[in-house]
Scaffold this motif. Structure first.
Motif, PDB file in Angstrom:
ATOM      1  N   ILE A 176       0.820  -1.211   0.000  1.00 33.89           N
ATOM      2  CA  ILE A 176       0.000   0.000   0.000  1.00 33.89           C
ATOM      3  C   ILE A 176       0.857   1.266   0.000  1.00 33.89           C
ATOM      4  N   CYS A 177       1.908   1.270   0.802  1.00 33.75           N
ATOM      5  CA  CYS A 177       2.728   2.483   0.938  1.00 33.75           C
ATOM      6  C   CYS A 177       3.830   2.585  -0.113  1.00 33.75           C
ATOM      7  N   HIS A 178       4.299   1.456  -0.615  1.00 27.56           N
ATOM      8  CA  HIS A 178       5.363   1.453  -1.638  1.00 27.56           C
ATOM      9  C   HIS A 178       5.019   0.437  -2.726  1.00 27.56           C
ATOM     10  N   PRO A 179       3.904   0.618  -3.413  1.00 33.83           N
ATOM     11  CA  PRO A 179       3.439  -0.407  -4.371  1.00 33.83           C
ATOM     12  C   PRO A 179       4.405  -0.667  -5.524  1.00 33.83           C
ATOM     13  N   LEU A 180       5.113   0.359  -5.977  1.00 35.05           N
ATOM     14  CA  LEU A 180       6.010   0.177  -7.114  1.00 35.05           C
ATOM     15  C   LEU A 180       7.264  -0.612  -6.740  1.00 35.05           C
ATOM     16  N   THR A 190      10.315  -5.820  -5.623  1.00 37.41           N
ATOM     17  CA  THR A 190      11.758  -5.808  -5.395  1.00 37.41           C
ATOM     18  C   THR A 190      12.092  -5.926  -3.910  1.00 37.41           C
ATOM     19  N   ILE A 191      11.244  -5.362  -3.052  1.00 34.26           N
ATOM     20  CA  ILE A 191      11.506  -5.436  -1.609  1.00 34.26           C
ATOM     21  C   ILE A 191      11.182  -6.829  -1.092  1.00 34.26           C
ATOM     22  N   LEU A 192       9.967  -7.308  -1.385  1.00 32.90           N
ATOM     23  CA  LEU A 192       9.532  -8.618  -0.900  1.00 32.90           C
ATOM     24  C   LEU A 192       9.687  -9.648  -2.016  1.00 32.90           C
ATOM     25  N   ASN A 193      10.925 -10.018  -2.295  1.00 31.26           N
ATOM     26  CA  ASN A 193      11.163 -11.058  -3.296  1.00 31.26           C
ATOM     27  C   ASN A 193      11.136 -12.427  -2.630  1.00 31.26           C
ATOM     28  N   ASN A 194      11.179 -13.462  -3.442  1.00 28.05           N
ATOM     29  CA  ASN A 194      11.055 -14.833  -2.917  1.00 28.05           C
ATOM     30  C   ASN A 194      12.152 -15.209  -1.911  1.00 28.05           C
TER      31      ASN A 194
END
Length: 315
Positions: free
Chosen positions: A129-133, A137-141
């Motif tokens: 919600i706060c950093h959708p773009l 890249t932040i929460l990768n597998n």
């Protein structure tokens, strides 16, 4: 004299699980909804795991965390419900000392693991919600896998002192536990020794581990709500907040009875024993049952996949 003291203070070979004190006459009737919830829990969580595994579009961080939640719910249910149902149905009340300590270890370690997973899911909602773009890249597998492993290790390590301390206490009183299964404080309260170490460590886990998790969740949702209120239209705000409702429902279902049961056990609030036991059993039964229902109903992708599977099987 020394031999006499040595033989007096020994660990019991077995504990006796009393079930639900005061409601022994209703054990069979109570077991019917318990068994129903157990079956729904197994079916619901296995279905979630199957749907996420077989649907490539669901191979995303949120659904991986949901699978972790489903696995912990299955482990918790299978670690406790067979003992509870055997007690209520067949009056099988004996449990060995080692089995009792193993059960309480699984109950509490799974609680810490599940709390950590809920925090990770809150982080997922915050980033989405706060950093959708930057979400992918932040929460990768690899990060999701490391987070899951960290939550498992945290639960396993922080709860390990529970059975280790309980094993060293001398038990020279009754071996009857007024409960349906083995819980940490219900076991150590039977010891005829100064158990302040166990009490204080249990409070440390409650406030410094689970309490810290609740603080992180509160912080994440404060930031989420601030971002939602900045959206230009009411429809956009409602749609965005709707992506969090499932997670919020699961949080309330998990923490409310958990904190209530932990605090009443330690501080001796004036609550009838059968009410306390029933509430703690609700904590064991209801969240694992409703978690897959909540996400199945509220998540469009899972609901669509489930309907697709059901319609395929219809003639």
């Amino acid at each position: 004299m020394a031999d006499s003291n040595t033989t007096q203070f020994t660990n019991p070979s077995t504990f006796i699980l009393q079930g639900i004190p005061g409601l022994e006459w209703a054990h069979v009737w109570i077991s019917i909804p318990f068994c129903t919830m157990y079956v729904i829990t197994i079916l619901g969580n296995v279905t979630i795991l199957f749907i996420v595994k077989t649907e490539p579009s669901l191979h995303e961080p949120m659904y991986y965390f949901l699978c972790m939640l489903a696995i912990t719910d299955l482990v918790l249910s299978n670690a406790t419900l067979p003992t509870i149902l055997s007690n209520l149905w067949f009056n099988l009340r004996e449990i060995s000392f080692s089995a009792c300590l193993t059960q309480l270890y699984f109950v509490h370690s799974i609680a810490v693991i599940e709390s950590g997973i809920l925090v990770a899911m809150g982080l997922d909602r915050y980033v989405a919600i706060c950093h959708p773009l930057r979400h992918s890249t932040i929460l990768n597998n690899p990060l999701v896998a490391k987070t899951g492993l960290a939550m498992v290790l945290r639960g396993a390590i922080f709860i390990l002192p529970y059975p280790l301390l309980a094993r060293q206490w001398p038990y020279c009183r009754t071996n009857v536990i007024p409960y349906t299964h083995c819980e940490h404080m219900d076991v150590v309260n039977l010891a005829c020794a100064d158990i302040r170490v166990s009490r204080h460590y249990g409070l440390f886990v409650l406030f410094c581990v689970l309490g810290l998790d609740v603080s992180f969740l509160a912080l994440s949702y404060t930031l989420i709500l601030r971002a939602i209120f900045k959206l230009p239209t009411k429809d956009a705000r409602l749609k965005t907040f709707g992506t969090c409702t499932s997670h919020l429902c699961v949080i309330l279902a998990f923490y409310t009875p958990n904190l209530f049961g932990s605090l009443t056990t330690r501080f001796g609030l004036n609550i009838p024993q059968h009410v306390y036991v029933l509430i703690y059993n609700i904590y064991l039964l209801v969240p694992p049952m409703i978690n897959p229902i909540i996400y199945g109903v509220r998540t469009k992708q899972i609901r669509a996949r489930l309907l697709q599977l059901l319609t395929r099987k219809l003639p």
